[in-house]
Structure formats: C-alpha cells, structure tokens
Design an enzyme around this catalytic site. Structure first.
Site, PDB file in Angstrom:
ATOM      1  N   CYS A 315       0.824  -1.202   0.000  1.00 25.59           N
ATOM      2  CA  CYS A 315       0.000   0.000   0.000  1.00 25.59           C
ATOM      3  C   CYS A 315       0.870   1.268   0.000  1.00 25.59           C
ATOM      4  O   CYS A 315       1.608   1.503  -0.942  1.00 25.59           O
ATOM      5  CB  CYS A 315      -0.957  -0.040   1.188  1.00 25.59           C
ATOM      6  SG  CYS A 315      -2.347   1.104   1.039  1.00 25.59           S
ATOM      7  N   HIS A 402      -3.701  -5.137   0.181  1.00 23.06           N
ATOM      8  CA  HIS A 402      -3.471  -5.549   1.571  1.00 23.06           C
ATOM      9  C   HIS A 402      -3.517  -7.076   1.643  1.00 23.06           C
ATOM     10  O   HIS A 402      -4.598  -7.665   1.755  1.00 23.06           O
ATOM     11  CB  HIS A 402      -4.546  -4.960   2.490  1.00 23.06           C
ATOM     12  CG  HIS A 402      -4.394  -3.499   2.761  1.00 23.06           C
ATOM     13  ND1 HIS A 402      -4.606  -2.936   4.001  1.00 23.06           N
ATOM     14  CD2 HIS A 402      -4.047  -2.479   1.939  1.00 23.06           C
ATOM     15  CE1 HIS A 402      -4.397  -1.631   3.936  1.00 23.06           C
ATOM     16  NE2 HIS A 402      -4.073  -1.333   2.693  1.00 23.06           N
ATOM     17  N   GLU A 404      -2.908  -9.125   3.941  1.00 24.83           N
ATOM     18  CA  GLU A 404      -3.385  -9.725   5.194  1.00 24.83           C
ATOM     19  C   GLU A 404      -4.908  -9.853   5.218  1.00 24.83           C
ATOM     20  O   GLU A 404      -5.458 -10.589   6.045  1.00 24.83           O
ATOM     21  CB  GLU A 404      -2.911  -8.901   6.393  1.00 24.83           C
ATOM     22  CG  GLU A 404      -3.795  -7.758   6.823  1.00 24.83           C
ATOM     23  CD  GLU A 404      -3.859  -6.606   5.833  1.00 24.83           C
ATOM     24  OE1 GLU A 404      -4.810  -5.801   5.897  1.00 24.83           O
ATOM     25  OE2 GLU A 404      -2.954  -6.504   4.978  1.00 24.83           O
TER      26      GLU A 404
END
Length: 432
Positions: A315, A402, A404
């Site tokens: 990001c 992202h 995760e």
C-alpha cells in the site's frame, strides 16, 4: 494530533482504548429511537454468552452531508439520548464496497482523514468484537451508511457500533441516498465534504476551501510512539530481525508477517542510521494514510537504504518504494476501497481476489526510466493499475493491495512472509 496506542510486547496487541474526553456508552432499558418512523421500542438484546451487550436508547437527528461541489444529501445522525448531537466534521469522502468488515475498516489507520460510505445494505448487525479491531482506536472521521441496524445479532459482540463511534465522537450518518453518493463520487472523484446538523447553505460555504488528502502528511499522526517487539513463532529460531516501519500498520498485517524472525515495529520517522542500528535482515514498509509525495523525509530514508537492506512494502509502503526508486505517484479518481478487487499475478497469469484501501498509485510509465530494472508483477484487473513490483538487483518486492485481508479473502495472506523468507535467504522458514 490524536495519539495512537502502541501494540504491546510479545504479540499482546492490547485492547480498544477510549479517549479521555469521550462520551461513555449509554445503556438504556430498551432499544428505541426517537423521531418516529420504523424504529420502535424493542426488547434489549441479551445473551448468556454475551452478557455485556444490552439495549441502548438511540435517537435520530436530521442532518446533511454537503460536498465541496455543492451536492447535498439529507439524512440522519444516530446518537444516544444522553450523548451530544454529533459535531460537524469535514473530511475527504470515499466509499468502500466490502459487504462486511466495518470493524476492521473503522479501526484501519489508513482511513485517517477520511469519512467512509459503506455500500452494504445495513451496518451494525453484528456489533463490535475487539478481536477484529486493527488498532487500538477508531480512525475514520465519520461513518456513512444506507441503514443502521439497532439489534446486535452476534453472541460474541461486546458493544454496538453506534456506542463505539460515539465514544470516539465519530458521527454515524444514515438513511440517506448512499447509492447516489457512490455514483457521484465515481463521476467526480473523492472530494471533501462536511457533515452537519446546521443550515446546508452555511455548510456549503464552509467546505469551499477544504482540501482532501492531497499534499498531506497524515502518517505522523498514526505511527507508533515507541518501538515494540514481537517474538519469533519458532523456538530456537535463527537470529534474524524484520523491522516494520509503521506508517499505520494493522494488527492482522503484523500477524501475517510472523515467522522464524523477530519483528521490531518502529516509528515512521526513524532515519537510515537508526534503522541500520537495529540490524535488520529485512525492512517492511507498512500501509498508511495520505499522499506519498508529502513524505519526502521518509522517501529519502528509504532511498539511502536501497540495495543495502532487503525491503518489502504494501500500500503506502509500495508507493514510497516507487518514489525512492525515482518513479512518480498519482491520485486515483476515487481510489480502491473494498475486499473484492481482482489482481492478476503476471508471472503465472493467475488471479487473486484482494482487499484494498488506497487513493494513490505508482505511475507505470515512470518505472520505465529508472536506473535499476523494475518488474511489474501484479496488475489490477478493474483499471490496470500497478499492483506489485520487484527489483532483484536491489532485493525489493512490494504490492499495492493488503495481503493480510482485514477484511477480505485470505488467499494472499502468506504472500509477504514468503517473500521475506526469500529475501532473508532462509529456506522453508515457517510463517503464519
């Protein structure tokens, strides 16, 4: 500036904290909302497994969302009978297309300086559980939603979304034409707006000079105040250290980075010499809010360490790596905010469905003029934006999304840990 609570040592990420000046949660005898309409008195939600979730007396107050271009939306604020009528808030307005995950979104530091419109049909139906929070506080400037559900239908919930937002004095604005707002933002782009319960003409005049996230350093407000360490997940692991530069890192990201290495999370303003002194085997540059081109000091630190220490980033960290390499960044029209973005892995032509939250991107044309060869590894299938890059010569790899996934699909969750394993020269290192 707001303060951000740091994660504790050894993987104890702490609990959601409350500001000293916050309004406390109001527990009433029933679930009711003043002002008539379809909201009526209801039986409090009580559960043996969740005895702390009780009924709240909620009220509706009329209000307006007024955008800088003059577009207006009539709606209602949700607040408790004992709380103040929500204050006026001015911030950049963006929309998020995820169908769930409002807890993760409101606690994501990357949203600092923005009010978020959720496109899901209703908000609040499963309450709030601290385990899903991504930091120790709420970071969004305001929450906008088509509807808010006052009945919490989740045995694990410990409080309602409305109570949480009121604690942090974050307005909850509902019952407005969210579909029209999203369509408008797609046409004109993310722009500032003001939420108010006053005269919309006065609000329009006040928002004329408002600026979005362009040119703003928002990272210094969300980065950890002090360093902390997470232990390796393997007993007797080799003495490797991953240094995480916290531009607004999420708890789920730290969990996905765990491996046979110690993790040290540091403030975003640490210089190159301070980072060297930590003896990192690799450096991870986290997600975060604001304009990457406003972070010249951070870019200079990264540039000084290029080629010396392996680096990864996601990001905002991905964008800062691009700037450090000599590329350019630009602001997307309305950004990528959601958990359903298809991204092509160019190496094998496979596709990953990813979680995203960013307003800026790396300019692909500027990558062609760099002194070091940079390979574009991932591409957004919605609009072609660069979603990943690598440079083997400098030992760096980054992605825009992202991995995760908080909230979102889990198929990319182990991607960064596998890249760190490779960059550290470890063979088959275990990771979460």
């Amino acid at each position: 500036m707001p303060e951000r609570s740091s994660a504790g040592e050894g993987g104890d990420y702490g609990t959601i904290t409350s500001p000293a000046a916050a309004t406390s949660q109001v527990d009433g005898a029933g679930l009711s909302v003043g002002g008539g309409g379809e909201w009526r008195t209801r039986t409090p939600h009580r559960s043996i497994a969740s005895p702390t979730v009780v009924g709240e007396e909620l009220w509706r107050s009329p209000g307006w969302l007024v955008l800088r271009d003059g577009t207006r939306f009539a709606g209602e604020f949700v607040h408790s009978s004992g709380g103040d009528v929500p204050r006026a808030v001015t911030a950049e307005v963006v929309f998020n297309t995820a169908m769930s995950g409002y807890e993760e979104v409101v606690s994501d530091p990357s949203y600092y300086g923005q009010m978020v419109c959720f496109t899901t049909a209703q908000l609040g139906n499963y309450g709030v559980t601290e385990t899903d929070f991504q930091s120790a506080r709420v970071w969004v400037s305001a929450v906008l939603a088509p509807r808010y559900t006052i009945t919490v239908s989740n045995f694990a919930a410990r409080r309602s979304l409305a109570a949480l937002l009121e604690t942090w004095r974050v307005p909850l604005f509902v019952n407005f034409d969210a579909r029209r707002l999203v369509r408008h933002l797609r046409d004109v782009g993310a722009i500032p707006g003001v939420l108010t319960n006053e005269d919309p003409d006065v609000a329009f005049a006040s928002v004329q000079d408002a600026v979005g996230t362009e040119g703003k350093n928002l990272v210094d407000a969300v980065s950890t105040d002090s360093s902390y360490t997470l232990a390796p997940i393997e007993h007797g692991a080799p003495p490797h250290r991953l240094v995480v530069v916290d531009y607004g890192v999420k708890r789920a990201m730290l969990a996905s980075l765990r491996g046979p290495w110690e993790i040290t999370v540091v403030n975003a303003n640490l210089g190159a010499d301070d980072l060297r002194a930590l003896g990192p085997s690799a450096i991870f540059l986290s997600n975060g809010p604001g304009d990457p081109e406003a972070l010249g000091d951070k870019v200079a630190t990264i540039r000084e360490l290029l080629g010396e220490i392996p680096m990864t980033g996601i990001c905002l960290g991905h964008q800062l790596l691009g700037l450090a390499l000599g590329a350019r960044t630009y602001k997307l029209k309305f950004g990528h905010h959601g958990s359903n973005h298809p991204v092509a892995r160019l190496a094998d032509r496979s596709v990953a469905i990813t979680a995203q939250n960013h307003n800026y991107a790396v300019d692909e044309e500027s990558l062609a003029d760099l002194a070091h060869g940079v390979e574009v590894t991932h591409r957004n299938l919605f609009d072609g934006v660069v979603e990943g890059m690598r440079c083997d010569e400098l030992r760096l790899v980054s992605v825009q999304y992202h991995p995760e996934a908080a909230p979102g699909p889990l198929e990319e969750r182990g991607f960064m840990a596998s890249q760190i394993t490779r960059l550290m020269g470890l063979e088959g290192g275990a990771h979460a």
